[in-house]
Write an enzyme that holds these catalytic residues in place. Structure first.
Site, PDB file in Angstrom:
ATOM      1  N   CYS A 186      -6.620   4.347   1.527  1.00  0.00           N
ATOM      2  CA  CYS A 186      -6.302   3.091   1.109  1.00  0.00           C
ATOM      3  C   CYS A 186      -7.256   2.090   0.646  1.00  0.00           C
ATOM      4  O   CYS A 186      -7.203   1.003   0.172  1.00  0.00           O
ATOM      5  CB  CYS A 186      -5.241   2.090   1.990  1.00  0.00           C
ATOM      6  SG  CYS A 186      -6.007   2.043   3.884  1.00  0.00           S
ATOM      7  N   ARG A 218      -1.921   0.319  -7.018  1.00  0.00           N
ATOM      8  CA  ARG A 218      -1.621  -0.750  -6.451  1.00  0.00           C
ATOM      9  C   ARG A 218      -1.129  -1.915  -7.350  1.00  0.00           C
ATOM     10  O   ARG A 218      -0.023  -2.577  -7.251  1.00  0.00           O
ATOM     11  CB  ARG A 218      -2.924  -1.537  -5.632  1.00  0.00           C
ATOM     12  CG  ARG A 218      -3.380  -0.718  -4.541  1.00  0.00           C
ATOM     13  CD  ARG A 218      -2.497  -0.523  -3.451  1.00  0.00           C
ATOM     14  NE  ARG A 218      -1.898  -1.836  -2.915  1.00  0.00           N
ATOM     15  CZ  ARG A 218      -2.754  -2.484  -2.025  1.00  0.00           C
ATOM     16  NH1 ARG A 218      -3.804  -2.039  -1.701  1.00  0.00           N
ATOM     17  NH2 ARG A 218      -2.391  -3.722  -1.547  1.00  0.00           N
ATOM     18  N   GLN A 274       0.880  -1.095  -0.145  1.00  0.00           N
ATOM     19  CA  GLN A 274       0.114   0.100  -0.077  1.00  0.00           C
ATOM     20  C   GLN A 274       0.761   1.165   0.035  1.00  0.00           C
ATOM     21  O   GLN A 274       0.585   2.338  -0.708  1.00  0.00           O
ATOM     22  CB  GLN A 274      -0.860  -0.036   1.238  1.00  0.00           C
ATOM     23  CG  GLN A 274      -1.782   1.342   1.332  1.00  0.00           C
ATOM     24  CD  GLN A 274      -2.908   1.157   0.294  1.00  0.00           C
ATOM     25  OE1 GLN A 274      -3.628   0.148  -0.094  1.00  0.00           O
ATOM     26  NE2 GLN A 274      -2.950   2.057  -0.435  1.00  0.00           N
ATOM     27  N   ASP A 313      -7.595   6.316   7.112  1.00  0.00           N
ATOM     28  CA  ASP A 313      -7.905   4.709   7.170  1.00  0.00           C
ATOM     29  C   ASP A 313      -9.069   4.341   7.894  1.00  0.00           C
ATOM     30  O   ASP A 313      -9.323   5.160   8.979  1.00  0.00           O
ATOM     31  CB  ASP A 313      -6.484   3.936   7.234  1.00  0.00           C
ATOM     32  CG  ASP A 313      -6.841   2.462   7.107  1.00  0.00           C
ATOM     33  OD1 ASP A 313      -7.531   1.918   6.397  1.00  0.00           O
ATOM     34  OD2 ASP A 313      -5.895   1.573   7.726  1.00  0.00           O
TER      35      ASP A 313
HETATM   36  N1  NVA Z   1      -6.058  -0.817   8.365  1.00  0.00           N
HETATM   37  C1  NVA Z   1      -6.846  -1.736   7.558  1.00  0.00           C
HETATM   38  C2  NVA Z   1      -6.216  -1.487   6.096  1.00  0.00           C
HETATM   39  C3  NVA Z   1      -7.021  -2.484   4.984  1.00  0.00           C
HETATM   40  C4  NVA Z   1      -6.421  -2.665   3.740  1.00  0.00           C
HETATM   41  C5  NVA Z   1      -6.894  -2.986   8.063  1.00  0.00           C
HETATM   42  O1  NVA Z   1      -5.950  -3.727   8.518  1.00  0.00           O
HETATM   43  O2  NVA Z   1      -8.031  -3.544   8.019  1.00  0.00           O
END
Ligand code: NVA
Length: 312
Positions: free
Chosen positions: A269, A297, A138, A229
């Site tokens: 993300c 990505r 990512q 996020d």
């Molecule tokens: N922080 C999130 C990212 C997902 C791509 C997770 O770990 O669920």
């Protein structure tokens, strides 16, 4: 977390040199241009890449599967229910067997230690497709997106929300590439201390600047990019309500962005929880680069695959 990963693996950005990361990012841009011209890739011809995913995935799984195929290779998806690591078979046996047939292993696991264990026993490169601790693929796409839409070495990237896996890899890559990064989280949700100290050390070495903040409005002041996020990552579902309460002031909405420069760009993300960490109004606005980030990505991961699999 035991020991750094083997240099043949792509598990933590912090294990990779600035030159190697820069070379992969440059290659990712070339691959993006080649794809637009519909030029076929050959780097993984006659090679197979194993995709092992313990957690759900949209972007990572699909982009890896397509990426391997576009490089002329053969992706093999292995559901964890077939393997039952540690229950049906020991990790070392799984890893050694997979190494007989595959040229690389892409793994998304709950525990970061499992990816390290898998890599320790594998004789082929292992790529971290997200663990509870890091998300290096990512971070590659994030930096590629920032470079395409701004000045990577001067613009400040402000990450706001949970100090999680995504924040950790962002700290590593920003440090490694000498970027300006602010990580703004509630006090109890800061990134892991060893990640922060590594990020500060890298920023010192590479001429970058890492700041930790807890006030989201003041963090916005000099933001060129605002990144958020999920408040509750996969595996943390039991904490959802508590987190929803703590993170309210960190929601990326019009009010928060009124404290940022008017030309600020937005990153996420995915998966997005609309109305929670970010409003639809912001996500769907012209400022949002979220779809570009998702597209990148594919290109970034193809560059990582090439670098690892073609390495003698
Ligand atoms: N922080 C999130 C990212 C997902 C791509 C997770 O770990 O669920």
């Amino acid at each position: 977390m035991s020991g750094p990963s083997n240099p043949k693996d792509f598990i933590s950005i912090a294990d990779w040199s600035r030159d190697a990361i820069e070379a992969m990012l440059a290659r990712a841009s070339e691959l993006k241009a080649q794809r637009k011209r519909r030029e076929p890739g050959h780097a993984l011809q006659n090679r197979s890449v194993l995709l092992y995913f313990e957690k759900p995935s949209l972007r990572t799984l699909v982009s890896f599967e397509i990426g391997v195929a576009e490089l002329g290779g053969h992706p093999v998806y292995l559901p964890p229910s077939q393997v039952r690591i540690g229950e049906r078979e020991a990790i070392e046996d799984v890893s050694r067997n997979l190494s007989c047939w595959c040229d690389a292993i892409v793994a998304r696991t709950h525990s970061h230690q499992l990816v390290l264990d898998l890599a320790r026993e594998a004789s082929v490169p292992v790529i971290n497709a997200l663990t509870d601790y890091l998300h290096p693929c990512q971070a590659m796409a994030d930096v590629m997106t920032v470079a395409e839409h701004g000045d990577r070495s001067r613009d400040r990237l402000v990450y706001v929300g949970d100090g999680n896996n995504v924040a950790h890899s962002l700290i590593h890559i920003a440090g490694r590439l000498g970027m300006r990064l602010t990580v703004c989280t509630p006090e109890g949700y800061r990134p892991a201390p060893e990640v922060v100290s590594r990020g500060l050390e890298l920023a010192r070495e590479e001429g970058g600047d890492l700041r930790l903040e807890s006030d989201p409005h003041s963090a916005m002041k000099d933001a060129a990019f605002v990144y958020t996020d999920a408040w509750t990552s996969m595996g943390q579902e039991a904490e959802t309500r508590e987190r929803q309460a703590v993170f309210q002031p960190y929601r990326v909405n019009a009010s928060l962005l009124s404290s940022a420069p008017s030309d600020v760009r937005i990153l996420h993300c995915g998966p997005v929880h609309r109305g929670e960490e970010i409003t639809s109004e912001v996500l769907d606005s012209e400022r949002s680069l979220v779809v570009h980030q998702a597209e990148n990505r594919l290109h970034a991961q193809k560059a990582v695959l090439e670098a690892l699999v073609l390495e003698p």
